[in-house]
Design a protein around this motif. Structure first.
Motif, short mmCIF file in Angstrom:
data_model
loop_
_atom_site.label_atom_id
_atom_site.label_comp_id
_atom_site.label_asym_id
_atom_site.label_seq_id
_atom_site.Cartn_x
_atom_site.Cartn_y
_atom_site.Cartn_z
N CYS A 57 4.56 13.52 -8.36
CA CYS A 57 4.19 12.86 -7.10
C CYS A 57 5.42 12.38 -6.33
O CYS A 57 6.39 11.88 -6.91
CB CYS A 57 3.28 11.66 -7.38
SG CYS A 57 1.77 12.09 -8.28
N LEU A 58 5.33 12.50 -5.01
CA LEU A 58 6.26 11.90 -4.06
C LEU A 58 5.45 11.03 -3.11
O LEU A 58 4.34 11.40 -2.73
CB LEU A 58 7.01 12.97 -3.27
CG LEU A 58 8.11 13.75 -3.98
CD1 LEU A 58 8.63 14.86 -3.08
CD2 LEU A 58 9.25 12.83 -4.39
N GLY A 59 6.02 9.85 -2.74
CA GLY A 59 5.25 8.98 -1.87
C GLY A 59 6.10 7.95 -1.16
O GLY A 59 7.31 7.83 -1.38
N LEU A 60 5.43 7.21 -0.31
CA LEU A 60 6.03 6.10 0.43
C LEU A 60 5.17 4.87 0.23
O LEU A 60 3.93 4.96 0.21
CB LEU A 60 6.13 6.43 1.92
CG LEU A 60 7.08 7.56 2.32
CD1 LEU A 60 6.97 7.85 3.81
CD2 LEU A 60 8.53 7.21 1.96
N GLU A 61 5.82 3.70 0.10
CA GLU A 61 5.12 2.44 -0.11
C GLU A 61 5.64 1.43 0.90
O GLU A 61 6.85 1.32 1.12
CB GLU A 61 5.33 1.93 -1.53
CG GLU A 61 4.53 0.67 -1.85
CD GLU A 61 4.66 0.26 -3.29
OE1 GLU A 61 3.70 0.49 -4.07
OE2 GLU A 61 5.73 -0.30 -3.66
N ALA A 62 4.73 0.68 1.51
CA ALA A 62 5.10 -0.35 2.49
C ALA A 62 4.27 -1.60 2.22
O ALA A 62 3.10 -1.51 1.83
CB ALA A 62 4.86 0.16 3.91
N GLY A 63 4.87 -2.75 2.42
CA GLY A 63 4.16 -4.00 2.18
C GLY A 63 5.05 -5.19 2.46
O GLY A 63 5.97 -5.12 3.29
N GLY A 73 0.85 -1.19 0.00
CA GLY A 73 0.00 0.00 0.00
C GLY A 73 0.88 1.24 0.00
O GLY A 73 2.02 1.20 0.49
N ALA A 74 0.38 2.36 -0.55
CA ALA A 74 1.20 3.56 -0.68
C ALA A 74 0.35 4.80 -0.48
O ALA A 74 -0.88 4.79 -0.65
CB ALA A 74 1.87 3.60 -2.06
#
Length: 362
Positions: free
Chosen positions: A270-276, A251-252
């Motif tokens: 866009c700038l973002g973070l994703e974790a999973g 998910g991000a």
């Protein structure tokens, strides 16, 4: 100069006719029509010019918002005073409304009041009894008086009203209501969107893969907030005699700046973070092993959205990922840890999809 000359000069100055424009005070922004335009439209609508002293007009137009103007209008038509507040989307509409209000007030002034000179006298009711005149007590008039009767005064010629102008539009019942419809307040709440997209990925799994993603979020004028759910299909590779199978579920959250004309073409950065997690499975000399590796990465992306309908847009985005934490798959052989799979630090992902928007004007 003699006293007689001064008196003649003062008399000549006193006989200079007053201009109707002296009775009209008009204040408006620079881009709005001026007093001369107002007077010209009054003359065009009435078919005749204002008389000096016939009406005193004080109008003040101001800007109260985007495409929203207000006019405070005070009228004094021969002692009849009226005040109006008009609102419209343009200064030209305010001038037309003021012309209509002034014209209606002047037309109302032309109608005689009951009991005024020239107004028709009320007729007696049908059942009223009218007394018959009694005979005069004086003697009958002499014949010579009948030969020279006194003529009765002639009635003044009737003045017919001016015919109505066929080109003039009919007066409206409520000019302020017609020219100033209620305007909606600017939208303060953000819009939203929902997007389904397909994915192509290289770098995070043992080989190139595809997947599917679902995104939703909020839309402001120059900013968008996105939440993503991503699934990448498993890929298999034969490493050191062991078959390794890996996929990705994550998910991000992304924050994007909306460039371009958002009503037609939009270019989000866009700038973002994703974790999973990366589910892993291995089959080989050590048997069947499974594990779930952690995945945490930052992303930088550029997208493009083309509206094909007020609520539908075609969307594409290219993202680059830098993994801060990645699941490395190790097995122990002969007392030594052997790395079977280590996701790359960098990866790239392409998304293509359809976006449905709601709560946002075109």
């Amino acid at each position: 100069m003699s006293g007689a000359s001064v008196l003649l000069l003062l008399g000549a100055l006193a006989q200079v006719p007053e201009s109707p424009a002296d009775d009209v005070t008009w204040s408006a922004p620079a881009r709005c029509p001026g007093r001369d335009v107002l007077l010209a439209k009054v003359v065009a609508r009435r078919g005749r010019a204002l008389e000096p002293g016939q009406a005193r007009v004080v109008g003040r137009a101001t800007v109260v918002g985007p495409r929203r103007y207000r006019l405070d209008l005070d009228l004094d038509v021969r002692g009849r005073r009226d005040s109006r507040t008009l609102v419209a989307r343009s200064c030209e509409a305010l001038v037309d409304a003021a012309v209509l209000v002034i014209t209606l007030a002047l037309d109302a002034d032309r109608e005689p009041a009951p009991g005024a000179p020239g107004s028709p006298s009320p007729e007696p009711a049908p059942d009223a009894t009218v007394p018959e005149p009694t005979a005069p007590a004086e003697p009958a008039p002499q014949p010579e008086a009948l030969l020279d009767p006194v003529p009765e005064p002639a009635a003044p010629p009737a003045v017919e009203p001016a015919p109505p102008d066929p080109l003039a539009p009919p007066p409206a019942a409520d000019p302020a209501g017609e020219l100033a419809p209620p305007m909606r307040a600017p939208r303060s709440r953000p819009g939203g969107f929902l997007r389904l997209h397909g994915l192509g990925e290289i770098g995070a799994l043992p080989g190139p893969t595809g997947g599917v993603g679902l995104a939703g979020g909020l839309l402001w004028k120059r900013f968008r907030l996105e939440l993503h759910a991503t699934y990448l299909a498993p890929r298999t590779a034969d490493l050191s005699g062991t078959e390794v199978r890996a996929s990705l579920v994550a998910g991000a959250a992304l924050g994007c700046v909306r460039l371009g004309d958002r009503r037609v073409f939009e270019l989000p950065l866009c700038l973002g973070l994703e974790a999973g997690g990366i589910p892993l499975a291995a089959d080989g000399p050590v048997g069947h092993k499974t594990a779930v590796g952690r995945w945490f990465a930052g992303s930088l992306g550029v997208g493009a959205a083309v509206r094909v309908h007020p609520r539908v847009a075609l969307f594409a985005m290219l993202q680059g990922f830098a993994a801060f934490q990645r699941g490395t798959f190790l097995v122990r052989r002969g007392g030594t840890d052997v790395v079977l799979f280590d996701p790359g630090v960098g990866s790239a992902r392409l998304a293509l999809g359809v976006e449905v928007r709601f709560g946002e004007s075109r």
